[in-house]
Enzyme design. Structure first.
Site, PDB file in Angstrom:
ATOM      1  N   ASP A   1     -21.574  -2.018   5.236  1.00 33.45           N
ATOM      2  CA  ASP A   1     -20.665  -2.529   6.268  1.00 33.45           C
ATOM      3  C   ASP A   1     -21.357  -2.920   7.572  1.00 33.45           C
ATOM      4  OD1 ASP A   1     -18.174  -1.921   4.736  1.00 33.45           O
ATOM      5  OD2 ASP A   1     -19.008   0.094   4.854  1.00 33.45           O
TER       6      ASP A   1
ATOM      7  N   ASP B   1     -15.264  -6.729  -0.321  1.00 35.18           N
ATOM      8  CA  ASP B   1     -15.379  -6.506   1.132  1.00 35.18           C
ATOM      9  C   ASP B   1     -16.738  -6.978   1.681  1.00 35.18           C
ATOM     10  OD1 ASP B   1     -13.945  -4.670  -0.440  1.00 35.18           O
ATOM     11  OD2 ASP B   1     -13.821  -3.190   1.150  1.00 35.18           O
TER      12      ASP B   1
HETATM   13  N1  GLY Z   1     -13.500  -0.657   3.235  1.00 36.82           N
HETATM   14  C1  GLY Z   1     -12.906  -1.841   3.622  1.00 36.82           C
HETATM   15  C2  GLY Z   1     -11.440  -1.871   3.473  1.00 36.82           C
HETATM   16  O1  GLY Z   1     -10.808  -0.822   3.325  1.00 36.82           O
HETATM   17  O2  GLY Z   1     -10.903  -2.947   3.521  1.00 36.82           O
END
Ligand code: GLY
Length: 372
Positions: free
Chosen positions: A95, A150
């Site tokens: 992330d 994601d």
């Molecule tokens: N981990 C990213 C989301 O929950 O969208």
């Protein structure tokens, strides 16, 4: 026909409210990084599952500073960015785009400070270390065999690091990740799977799966919004028409499957969902659609994307979603959901929902200023 002046006022009112909520949060809980509310309150002992949200507070502070020029927000934006600088070498999460694009990249864009740019580049280099040559994807935080949709929102920071440094291998990694995600997680109808599982020995793609959606073969709304926005970003770096087509296919699926107010449920395919809304997906889609309107070469589609982004904002700035008339509620946007199966942040404010809402409002106000 909408009154454009009234629409603009709604966006300005929502941004002013966001600024007040952020100021309260920072003053009530200094140096605290919230993720989701519980009964509308940011501070609680709830589980995080993974630590991916620490850029969204600083990011909102930068956005409000850019909008208002208020030095109070600038000082806090710098402070909350500095608090996460050490994460630029964090190899435990996928992330780093979520952490550094809203914070240090905005800092660099606003100031031209090369030291801030160096932080962004280092974060991009760290993220690229997750690349699996067998399979050609950046692995998720969960396991070597796992690719998440994601990550499309994070891969931009690798393209950026490649562009800034001229490092061809970084570029190859980012590009291959996007192609693999497109091939394995985006379906022919523009819907998306949350996760892909690979054979780590051979790199073969085995199956689609999910964590936060209803079923492995269904479409988790936030995942699709990540793809809509993320493939658009990949196109801005590469100008590869396949990425623009993918972003537009996701946009089409979103628009065709969502009620006229523009806010989807957590998963479009779940029959009779307990909750009608996942507002963070709508905020992400609105912000991504502003970008797509700039990227698509078709003026009619550009207008349609802008109109749809405004339709989402019309809904999200109403009292059902904006917490402005909800006494004691500490978030900005209500009716977001983090993880239904784990019962984390269900029908609450979520930090990324607030961030992308504020970002979409900023883009809307700027587009009006630019005469679009
Ligand atoms: N981990 C990213 C989301 O929950 O969208």
């Amino acid at each position: 026909m909408h009154d454009e002046g009234a629409r603009h006022e709604r966006c300005e009112t929502a941004l002013a409210f966001a600024g007040r909520q952020l100021r309260r949060l920072v003053e009530a809980h200094p140096d605290y990084f919230p993720m989701y509310t519980v009964n509308g309150r940011w501070k609680h002992g709830g589980d995080a599952w993974t630590n991916w949200c620490e850029g969204f507070l600083g990011g909102q502070l930068w956005l409000i500073y850019a909008h208002t020029g208020d030095p109070w927000f600038r000082a806090r934006a710098e402070h909350y960015s500095r608090l996460i600088e050490h994460r630029k070498t964090d190899r435990t999460v996928h992330d780093l785009g979520f952490l550094f694009w809203p914070t240090w990249k905005r800092w660099y864009d606003l100031t031209g400070d090369q030291a801030a740019n160096a932080v962004v580049i280092e974060a991009g280099r760290t993220l690229a270390l997750r690349f699996k040559e067998k399979g050609q994807y950046l692995r998720s935080f969960v396991a070597d065999e796992s690719l998440f949709i994601d990550i499309m929102m994070n891969v931009g920071i690798i393209f950026y690091a490649a562009q800034q440094t001229g490092d061809a291998d970084l570029w190859r990694i980012a590009n291959q990740h996007c192609l693999t995600t497109r091939r394995c997680l985006v379906r022919g109808d523009g819907s998306t799977a949350h996760e892909g599982i690979f054979d780590t020995a051979t790199g073969a793609f085995l199956r689609q799966s999910t964590h936060q959606g209803w079923r492995d073969d269904s479409s988790w709304a936030r995942g699709l919004a990540w793809a809509l926005y993320g493939f658009g970003t990949a196109y801005t770096f590469t100008h590869d028409a396949r990425f623009l087509q993918t972003a537009e296919a996701c946009a089409r699926f979103y628009i065709e499957h969502t009620p006229p107010h523009g806010v989807p449920p957590n998963d479009w395919m779940e029959p009779d969902p307990a909750l009608p809304y996942e507002s963070s997906a709508a905020a992400i889609a609105a912000s991504g659609l502003w970008d797509l309107a700039q990227l698509t070469g078709d003026p009619l589609r550009a207008r349609f994307y802008r109109e749809y982004a405004l339709r989402i904002l019309d809904t999200l700035t109403g009292p059902e979603f904006l917490a402005i008339e909800t006494p004691g509620w500490e978030g900005i946007l209500k009716h977001g959901t983090y993880h239904t199966q784990k019962k984390l942040g269900v029908d609450e404010s979520v930090m990324w929902g607030d961030y992308f809402f504020v970002e979409a409002l900023n883009k809307g106000v700027k587009a009006r200023g630019d005469g679009q």
